[in-house]
Each structure stands twice: as structure tokens, then as C-alpha cells.
Design an enzyme around this catalytic site. Structure first.
Site, PDB file in Angstrom:
ATOM      1  N   PHE A 271     -10.546  -9.943  14.440  1.00  0.00           N
ATOM      2  CA  PHE A 271      -9.533 -10.971  14.163  1.00  0.00           C
ATOM      3  C   PHE A 271     -10.182 -12.350  14.022  1.00  0.00           C
ATOM      4  O   PHE A 271     -10.050 -13.007  13.009  1.00  0.00           O
ATOM      5  CB  PHE A 271      -8.462 -10.963  15.249  1.00  0.00           C
ATOM      6  CG  PHE A 271      -7.331 -11.902  14.937  1.00  0.00           C
ATOM      7  CD1 PHE A 271      -6.640 -11.784  13.743  1.00  0.00           C
ATOM      8  CD2 PHE A 271      -6.980 -12.922  15.805  1.00  0.00           C
ATOM      9  CE1 PHE A 271      -5.610 -12.661  13.424  1.00  0.00           C
ATOM     10  CE2 PHE A 271      -5.952 -13.797  15.495  1.00  0.00           C
ATOM     11  CZ  PHE A 271      -5.272 -13.671  14.311  1.00  0.00           C
ATOM     12  N   ARG A 434      -9.517   3.938  -6.137  1.00  0.00           N
ATOM     13  CA  ARG A 434      -8.889   4.213  -7.448  1.00  0.00           C
ATOM     14  C   ARG A 434      -9.622   3.432  -8.552  1.00  0.00           C
ATOM     15  O   ARG A 434      -8.990   2.856  -9.442  1.00  0.00           O
ATOM     16  CB  ARG A 434      -7.406   3.837  -7.419  1.00  0.00           C
ATOM     17  CG  ARG A 434      -6.578   4.643  -8.413  1.00  0.00           C
ATOM     18  CD  ARG A 434      -5.180   4.068  -8.598  1.00  0.00           C
ATOM     19  NE  ARG A 434      -4.337   4.970  -9.351  1.00  0.00           N
ATOM     20  CZ  ARG A 434      -3.228   4.622  -9.972  1.00  0.00           C
ATOM     21  NH1 ARG A 434      -2.798   3.382  -9.928  1.00  0.00           N
ATOM     22  NH2 ARG A 434      -2.517   5.498 -10.618  1.00  0.00           N
ATOM     23  N   ASN A 471      -2.481  -0.247  -4.800  1.00  0.00           N
ATOM     24  CA  ASN A 471      -2.971   1.125  -4.765  1.00  0.00           C
ATOM     25  C   ASN A 471      -4.329   1.378  -4.130  1.00  0.00           C
ATOM     26  O   ASN A 471      -5.039   2.290  -4.547  1.00  0.00           O
ATOM     27  CB  ASN A 471      -2.974   1.684  -6.189  1.00  0.00           C
ATOM     28  CG  ASN A 471      -1.570   2.081  -6.601  1.00  0.00           C
ATOM     29  OD1 ASN A 471      -0.928   2.863  -5.928  1.00  0.00           O
ATOM     30  ND2 ASN A 471      -1.089   1.513  -7.682  1.00  0.00           N
ATOM     31  N   CYS A 517       6.008  -1.114  -3.256  1.00  0.00           N
ATOM     32  CA  CYS A 517       5.332   0.168  -3.421  1.00  0.00           C
ATOM     33  C   CYS A 517       3.878  -0.035  -3.050  1.00  0.00           C
ATOM     34  O   CYS A 517       3.296  -1.087  -3.340  1.00  0.00           O
ATOM     35  CB  CYS A 517       5.449   0.616  -4.880  1.00  0.00           C
ATOM     36  SG  CYS A 517       4.592   2.159  -5.257  1.00  0.00           S
ATOM     37  N   GLY A 520       3.221   4.715  -3.213  1.00  0.00           N
ATOM     38  CA  GLY A 520       4.360   5.241  -2.458  1.00  0.00           C
ATOM     39  C   GLY A 520       4.593   4.338  -1.263  1.00  0.00           C
ATOM     40  O   GLY A 520       4.716   3.126  -1.393  1.00  0.00           O
ATOM     41  N   ASP A 525       7.297  -1.513   5.450  1.00  0.00           N
ATOM     42  CA  ASP A 525       7.472  -2.176   6.736  1.00  0.00           C
ATOM     43  C   ASP A 525       8.571  -3.221   6.591  1.00  0.00           C
ATOM     44  O   ASP A 525       8.962  -3.585   5.478  1.00  0.00           O
ATOM     45  CB  ASP A 525       6.144  -2.812   7.188  1.00  0.00           C
ATOM     46  CG  ASP A 525       5.564  -3.744   6.137  1.00  0.00           C
ATOM     47  OD1 ASP A 525       6.168  -4.810   5.901  1.00  0.00           O
ATOM     48  OD2 ASP A 525       4.515  -3.411   5.539  1.00  0.00           O
ATOM     49  N   ASP A 539       4.639   8.714  -2.800  1.00  0.00           N
ATOM     50  CA  ASP A 539       4.265   9.285  -4.094  1.00  0.00           C
ATOM     51  C   ASP A 539       4.550  10.779  -4.127  1.00  0.00           C
ATOM     52  O   ASP A 539       4.378  11.421  -5.163  1.00  0.00           O
ATOM     53  CB  ASP A 539       2.771   9.044  -4.366  1.00  0.00           C
ATOM     54  CG  ASP A 539       2.547   7.711  -5.058  1.00  0.00           C
ATOM     55  OD1 ASP A 539       3.530   7.075  -5.475  1.00  0.00           O
ATOM     56  OD2 ASP A 539       1.370   7.307  -5.182  1.00  0.00           O
ATOM     57  N   GLU A 605      21.425  21.706 -16.697  1.00  0.00           N
ATOM     58  CA  GLU A 605      20.865  20.705 -15.782  1.00  0.00           C
ATOM     59  C   GLU A 605      21.312  19.293 -16.174  1.00  0.00           C
ATOM     60  O   GLU A 605      21.522  18.435 -15.310  1.00  0.00           O
ATOM     61  CB  GLU A 605      19.331  20.805 -15.758  1.00  0.00           C
ATOM     62  CG  GLU A 605      18.841  22.032 -14.984  1.00  0.00           C
ATOM     63  CD  GLU A 605      17.335  22.240 -15.074  1.00  0.00           C
ATOM     64  OE1 GLU A 605      16.764  22.728 -14.085  1.00  0.00           O
ATOM     65  OE2 GLU A 605      16.737  21.942 -16.133  1.00  0.00           O
TER      66      GLU A 605
HETATM   67  C1  DGJ Z   1       1.398   4.521  -7.438  1.00  0.00           C
HETATM   68  C2  DGJ Z   1       2.885   4.535  -7.374  1.00  0.00           C
HETATM   69  O1  DGJ Z   1       3.344   4.902  -6.125  1.00  0.00           O
HETATM   70  C3  DGJ Z   1       3.402   5.428  -8.480  1.00  0.00           C
HETATM   71  O2  DGJ Z   1       4.786   5.568  -8.378  1.00  0.00           O
HETATM   72  C4  DGJ Z   1       2.999   4.838  -9.786  1.00  0.00           C
HETATM   73  O3  DGJ Z   1       3.618   3.602  -9.952  1.00  0.00           O
HETATM   74  C5  DGJ Z   1       1.502   4.687  -9.854  1.00  0.00           C
HETATM   75  N1  DGJ Z   1       0.980   3.994  -8.708  1.00  0.00           N
HETATM   76  C6  DGJ Z   1       1.085   3.962 -11.095  1.00  0.00           C
HETATM   77  O4  DGJ Z   1      -0.248   3.689 -11.123  1.00  0.00           O
END
Ligand code: DGJ
Length: 729
Positions: A271, A434, A471, A517, A520, A525, A539, A605
């Protein structure tokens, strides 16, 4: 002892100030109307020292319950505040200075905080100080009596003339003199977030937290301390939700005298936060709740709190548009025409918004390039973004767009122009996640640069929704914007930068719906929910795994905050095949949408989709505002997962169940429905789209429904789902 009481409708929280000025924590539990200092005991405890000015060997901070314990004052348990002078002087000895009550709920500049009307909340400020160490701490408490919620944060100020360094600054400390408890915390991984873990606490400590830069998939910043005997329906339980989206730590410890301490706040590891003379740091807010009525009642307090006192903006109170997202339909492989085709098909079935996910900008044809270049790829879209948006709007649908502002690809114009904007340690190959790097959002000029690019895109077209993604976990935390490197300061400022970005977005576009997001639910939080009233829950869109994820998430977060979509089968993450009715039943326990190529589903469907949309609209009031009850723990209690929403007055409910396994000649499962009026009578009607076998029931007593419930159909087939509308006669 001077007593400082805080009361909500059903709970009491008490502190006491000793004659020497130590601030003790006396009690947090069911409402009481007496001073709780009678609980304190004083004995001469070996190896538990006594404060220098206290000539009494029975008085030790190592044994007394404390409100905001600091390091170096004789308490050897986990501190909330660890501070040192830049010259190495350790610790501080905080004493009570003053306290005052204010109307309304305090705010924390730059950080998310619970809000309330001026008359619906009060603020208590307790000031502690150690003038010698140059430290003053203002403990802030927000009391929301009707909700039975008390919030806390601490503002730590350097009142001296030399720099001080904070090694730890927690938001909350709760000391319990007696009792045996379980800690319920929520762990996971990408694609399987917020799995409840119930651990019996014994001597020693259990630590949890995230050092990934985000609150994380792996450990959620919401915890519950529960009596061993607490169940969904009864028993004492305390919740703490940290409104923070970055590194955090928590600890539940049982000490040498069987006393329990629960701490939650900013991550202490690394910290190292310097404060110059006159500077201060506000910790993130923690929202605490207590109930003697079990875990469901505790969750319902957090649902009410987050729905009405954390989430903001127009979409707090209105139904969110039912959307279709192109991600699982196309991934990066689309054109403007393909997007319009997806929208057209969806519009015919009643979907209200098209969300264009990753891949519309820069040279972003896979996940190795383009992040940071927020310029529309018109070659890919076949023209300006506005054309695609207008064509979607002409179908009667709104348009939403995906962004990932905190990231940069090394293969991008932004990185080529500003390599110093990314977190990288000089002379070292950065860790890639990624295939991308993280932008240094602790630097305002970086936030500015990205914000301006993204705002220029939003301004081009009629964009009503933003999905803000993130991500990877954060590494290589070296800020080229700071002369001295302090990991903790940079990481905290990074989070403040993210909040600043979001605040600017909602200020400039007040009617924009923003969905959070992070791959996912990696940043699911209460802090994010202050800016984004819904978050993509995971996701993992497999309906059966989603049941578990949404079940775990429901302990601390309202149903309407969980983005949930019907996706294709076989499911892209698990390969599992589930009926479309089951996928919809599960997604309806969330903010409902679709994420598949609707042109590939059968006519039958498609009819089902039309009905699902109508069903979601019909029951939105219950899903959003009703009380949510977890009925069967998926996979643990039975092979049936079940939940229901009930109106606050018990006049109606929506009951859903999903069979998780199938057997030859198996037993019948009975599913109750909670939140009803025991002596009222109810009719139960199967909701359209339910699997075969669901029967209607008439005039069933509320007591019978709540205690025994109704039998689930025993029919062949995997993963059947049924829902019933339960209406009081
Ligand atoms: C991660 C997200 O959770 C997905 O829904 C999607 O938006 C991808 N990234 C896109 O790169």
C-alpha cells in the site's frame, strides 16, 4: 465511559470513549436501549501491554474491542491503520478528540458512496488524533435508519510538518467480544464468479482480497459474518460491502481470548501511501448491515440499499431495454450490414436495443490490436457509425456500444504515440494479459486523452448505452507520471481515475445506460454500481452454471444489477445444450437480453423469444422491486435450483425452478415459495414457456406454500425449467 450510540430501526451500534480517550467498539446487533460497556472485562493479561499513560495492568488494547485500531499502540491484532513517519518512526496512538452529528449522509469526493435524502440519513463524525505523530483520523458514519444500514469510512490526515506513510488504511473494523461465527465470502475465477464459501472461524485468521487491480473474479469485496446456526431464514448475520473496485483486503480473525475481528478495506500489501503535511486520504466506504433474521433478510437489505441508494441515474427506477449483443453471435467477424441484420431479426421479435460489442474501432479484427484507437473502423462497418446507428434506430431499436477505455494494444496508434501511458517497468518486458497492456489511469492526462477520443465517437451518433469492459488484471504498476513510485498510491489513484472517467461519462450523457463489465463479473462490486446500474455478471452464459453464479451474486447484489443473456446452444463456454425456455428463465433473474444469432433459431424458438420478452415485461415489477428469495442452493440442497420474487405485501410472486439432473423413476422435489401471507390463499398458474408438466393450483394457503411448496413435475428431459405466477385471491 462516554457512549456514542448509533441506532437504526432494528439495530444498535455503540462505541465508548474511555477516560484516557481510547475509542472502543462496544456492540453491533439487535436494537438495545442500554449502555453496552457492561460487557467489557479487565484482567491482567500476560504479554498484553498497557498504554504508557495508563497505570493499570488490566487495561490493554490487546484485549479490548476497538473501533479503529492502529498499529503500535499495544494491540497486536490486525490494525486498521498502520502509519509511520518517513524517518521510520513507527505507529501512532489515536485518542478521541471530538464528535458531532450532521443531517444527511456524507459524500466522499472522487469515490462512490451511499446517498440518501437529507431527512433519510444522518452522519456522525468522530475525530481521533495523535498530535505527536501528526495524524488525525475522522471516522465517518452514515446512518440510514429505515434500511438498517450503517456506512463507514475514515479520512486520515497528516497534521504534522513531515511526510508520513500509510502502510494500511482499512475502511471498517468490527470487534466481537464473544460468539462463534462463520465467514461467508465469495470466491471464483473468470467464468465462475462469486461462489459462496462458508468457513467456520477458529483461532487464527482468514485473509482475503485482491491484488489484481480490480475487485476481481477471484474474491468479491462483500463478506458476511454469520452465527454458526444462521440459515437463509433465521439467525444473526452481519454484512460488509466495500464500495470499491480495486485492490482490497479483508481479514477475519479469532484472537487468543476467542474474540473475533473482521476488517475490510484498501489492500495493505504494497500500500505504501505517502501523505505530505496537510494532505489526507479518504478510505473507500463500507456499508454494514445486521439482521437477526438470516441470510435472505440480509441480502434483501443490500438489494434495497444498492437499488435506491447506490445506483444512480434514469435507469435506477425504470425497466432497462431488452437488448441483443452481437458478441457471441459474431465475435470480431461482422460488417455494418450483419449488425443491421441481427438488429432486424431481433426487432421483429420485440428486442429493444442492439449492442455492438468489441471490434468496431481501430484495426481491431482480433484481440491482439487496436485497443486505444477509439476511431470507428468505417471500412469494416461499410460507412460511418451514424449510418449503422440510424439503420438500427429505423427498426425501432436503440443502439449501444462497447468500449474498453483502460486498455491499450501495443499494436495501436495510441501506444506508438504514447508508450509511456501504459504501465510498464523500465527495462523489463511487461506481463501481457489478453495480449494487451493497461493504461496508467492514475494520470489525469491519460484519462483525458481516452475520454476525449471516446466522447468524440459517442457524439457522432444516437448512442443510448455503453458497455464498459476491462479485460485483464493489472501488473507492471510503474507510473511514468510520478517521480517517486508508490505502488499503493498509484493503484488507488488508478481506481480514482476509472471513477473519474465514469463520472464524466454520466455527467456528459446523463441519460446513457452504462453496463459495467470486466471479462464478465471481474469488477462486480458496489463501487461500480454507483456508476453503472448493471454489470455483465459473467462471461459464462451457460444457463446451468449461470444459476450458480447468479445465486452467489444475489447474496450481496440486487437481481436487476446482473446482466444476463440468452445465448446459443451448444453453449460456447461449456458445450452444454439447454432448452431455450430454461435459458430465458435463468436470464430473467437478471437484466434480460439475448446474445446469439437469432436468424439461426427455429420458428418455434422465435415464437418462444416473443413470449419471453412479453413475460419479462409483465413481471419486471417483481423482478426489479420484489423481494428475492433463494429457495434451493443449486447443486447442494437438491438437484433442483429454485428462487422466487415476491411483492412486499405478499400479494403476488413469481416462482421459478430448474431441474439440474434427471433420473429414471426419481423422487419428487417440492419447492416452497417465500414472502407470502400465511393465512392468505393463492392461485398458481404456470408461466408461458415453462417446460411440460407444470400444473395450475387453486386456493392454496400461503402457509402451505411457504412450508411445503408445490411438487415439481417429473418428466424426462434435461434441464427443464418451470415458472408459476402466484397470485393472492
Ligand atoms: C469480455 C466481455 O465480458 C464479453 O462480453 C465481450 O464484451 C468481450 N470482452 C469482448 O472483447
Amino acid at each position: 465511559m462516554k457512549i456514542i450510540p448509533l441506532d437504526t430501526k432494528h439495530t444498535t451500534y455503540q462505541m465508548g470513549v474511555t477516560e484516557q480517550g481510547f475509542l472502543l467498539h462496544l456492540y453491533y446487533g439487535s436494537k438495545v436501549d442500554c449502555d453496552m460497556d457492561y460487557l467489557l472485562t479487565y484482567y491482567d493479561r500476560g504479554f498484553s501491554g498497557n498504554p504508557g499513560d495508563v497505570d493499570d495492568r488490566t487495561f490493554s488494547l490487546d484485549a479490548l474491542p476497538q473501533e479503529y485500531p492502529s498499529c503500535g499502540a499495544g494491540d497486536f491484532r490486525s490494525p486498521s491503520l498502520a502509519v509511520r513517519g518517513a524517518d521510520g518512526t513507527p505507529g501512532c496512538d489515536l485518542r478521541y478528540k471530538t464528535h458531532r452529528w450532521l443531517d444527511g449522509k456524507y459524500a466522499i469526493p472522487g469515490l462512490p458512496a451511499v446517498y440518501a435524502d437529507q431527512t433519510a440519513a444522518r452522519t456522525l463524525e468522530v475525530v481521533l488524533a495523535d498530535p505527536g505523530a501528526g495524524v488525525e483520523v475522522t471516522l465517518k458514519y452514515g446512518v440510514l435508519p429505515e434500511l438498517d444500514v450503517i456506512t463507514r469510512c475514515a479520512v486520515i490526515k497528516n497534521t504534522g510538518s513531515r511526510e508520513i506513510i500509510l502502510d494500511k488504511a482499512a475502511s471498517v473494523n468490527l470487534d466481537f467480544l464473544c460468539g462463534g461465527y462463520d465467514l461467508i465470502h465469495f470466491t471464483g475465477r473468470h467464468g465462475m464468479e462469486r461462489m459462496p464459501q462458508r468457513v467456520k472461524l477458529g483461532p487464527g485468521s482468514l485473509t482475503l482480497g485482491s491484488r489484481r487491480g480490480t475487485s476481481s473474479h477471484q474474491q468479491n469485496p462483500f463478506v458476511i459474518l454469520a452465527d454458526h446456526s444462521a440459515t437463509e431464514d433465521a439467525g444473526a448475520c452481519w454484512g460488509i460491502s466495500l464500495l470499491y473496485s480495486g485492490n482490497f483486503s479483508g481479514e477475519a480473525a479469532v484472537d487468543q481470548f476467542s474474540q473475533t475481528r473482521l476488517t475490510l478495506g484498501l489492500r495493505e500489501w504494497g500500500f505504501d501511501y505517502p501523505l505530505a503535511p496537510g494532505e489526507s486520504l479518504a478510505t473507500p466506504e463500507a456499508a454494514m448491515a445486521y439482521t437477526a433474521e438470516g441470510l435472505t433478510a440480509l441480502s434483501q437489505i443490500y438489494h434495497r440499499l444498492i437499488r435506491r441508494h447506490v445506483c444512480r441515474g434514469k435507469y435506477r427506477d425504470i425497466r432497462r431495454p431488452i437488448l441483443i449483443n452481437n458478441w457471441e453471435a459474431t465475435y470480431f467477424d461482422f460488417t455494418g450490414d450483419k449488425i443491421v441484420d441481427i438488429a432486424r431479426q431481433a426487432a421483429e421479435l420485440g428486442v429493444e436495443m442492439l449492442v455492438l460489442d468489441d471490434g468496431w474501432f481501430g484495426r481491431r479484427d482480433d484481440d491482439c490490436a487496436g485497443l486505444g484507437d477509439w476511431k470507428v473502423n468505417e471500412a469494416k462497418l461499410g460507412g460511418p457509425l451514424k449510418d449503422v446507428v440510424d439503420r438500427v434506430n429505423d427498426l425501432g431499436m436503440a443502439f449501444g456500444l462497447w468500449i474498453e477505455p483502460e486498455m491499450v494494444s501495443e499494436d495501436s496508434d495510441l501506444y506508438r504515440a504514447h508508450p509511456d501511458w501504459a504501465f510498464t517497468v523500465p527495462g523489463r518486458q511487461p506481463v501481457r494479459g489478453r495480449s494487451q497492456l493497461v493504461l496508467d489511469f492514475s494520470r489525469p492526462e491519460v484519462v483525458d486523452g481516452v475520454f476525449n477520443q471516446i466522447a468524440a465517437v459517442i457524439d457522432q451518433a444516437n448512442i443510448k448505452y455503453i458497455k464498459m469492459d476491462m479485460n485483464r488484471s493489472i501488473t507492471d504498476v510503474y507510473s511514468n507520471g510520478q517521480a517517486r513510485q508508490h505502488y499503493g498510491k498509484t493503484m488507488h489513484r488508478y481506481v480514482l481515475g476509472v471513477y473519474d472517467f465514469l463520472e464524466r461519462l454520466i455527467t456528459r450523457y446523463p441519460d446513457m445506460l452504462i453496463e459495467g463489465c470486466s471479462g464478465g463479473g471481474g469488477r462486480f462490486d458496489a463501487g461500480m454500481l454507483y456508476y453503472t446500474p448493471q454489470i455483465w455478471c459473467s462471461d459464462n452464459t451457460d444457463a446451468i452454471e449461470r444459476i450458480r453464479i447468479q445465486h452467489g451474486t444475489s447474496f450481496g447484489y440486487p437481481i436487476q444489477t446482473m446482466g444476463a443473456h440468452v445465448s446459443a446452444v451448444p453453449n460456447h463456454q461449456t458445450g452444454r445444450i439447454t432448452p431455450i425456455g430454461t435459458r430465458a428463465t435463468v436470464a430473467m433473474a437478471g437484466t434480460f437480453g439475448y446474445e446469439l444469432d437469432l436468424s439461426l433459431i427455429t420458428e418455434e424458438e422465435k415464437e418462444a423469444v416473443k413470449n419471453q420478452i412479453a413475460t419479462y415485461k409483465r413481471y419486471w415489477h417483481l423482478i426489479a422491486d420484489g423481494r428475492y428469495y433463494r429457495l434451493h442452493e443449486p447443486g447442494r440442497d437438491t438437484e433442483m435450483a429454485a428462487w422466487n420474487f415476491a411483492a412486499a405485501d405478499g400479494s403476488e410472486a413469481l416462482l421459478s425452478a430448474v431441474s439440474l439432473d434427471t433420473h429414471c423413476n426419481g423422487p419428487v422435489t417440492y419447492v416452497p415459495c417465500k414472502g407470502l401471507v400465511p393465512d392468505a390463499r393463492y392461485d398458481l398458474t404456470p408461466v408461458e414457456g415453462s417446460a411440460p408438466g407444470a400444473k395450475a393450483y387453486k386456493k392454496i394457503s400461503g402457509a402451505a406454500l411457504m412450508e411445503t411448496g408445490i411438487p415439481m413435475p417429473l418428466i424426462p428431459g434435461e434441464y427443464n425449467a418451470w415458472s408459476w405466477a402466484v397470485v393472492r385471491r
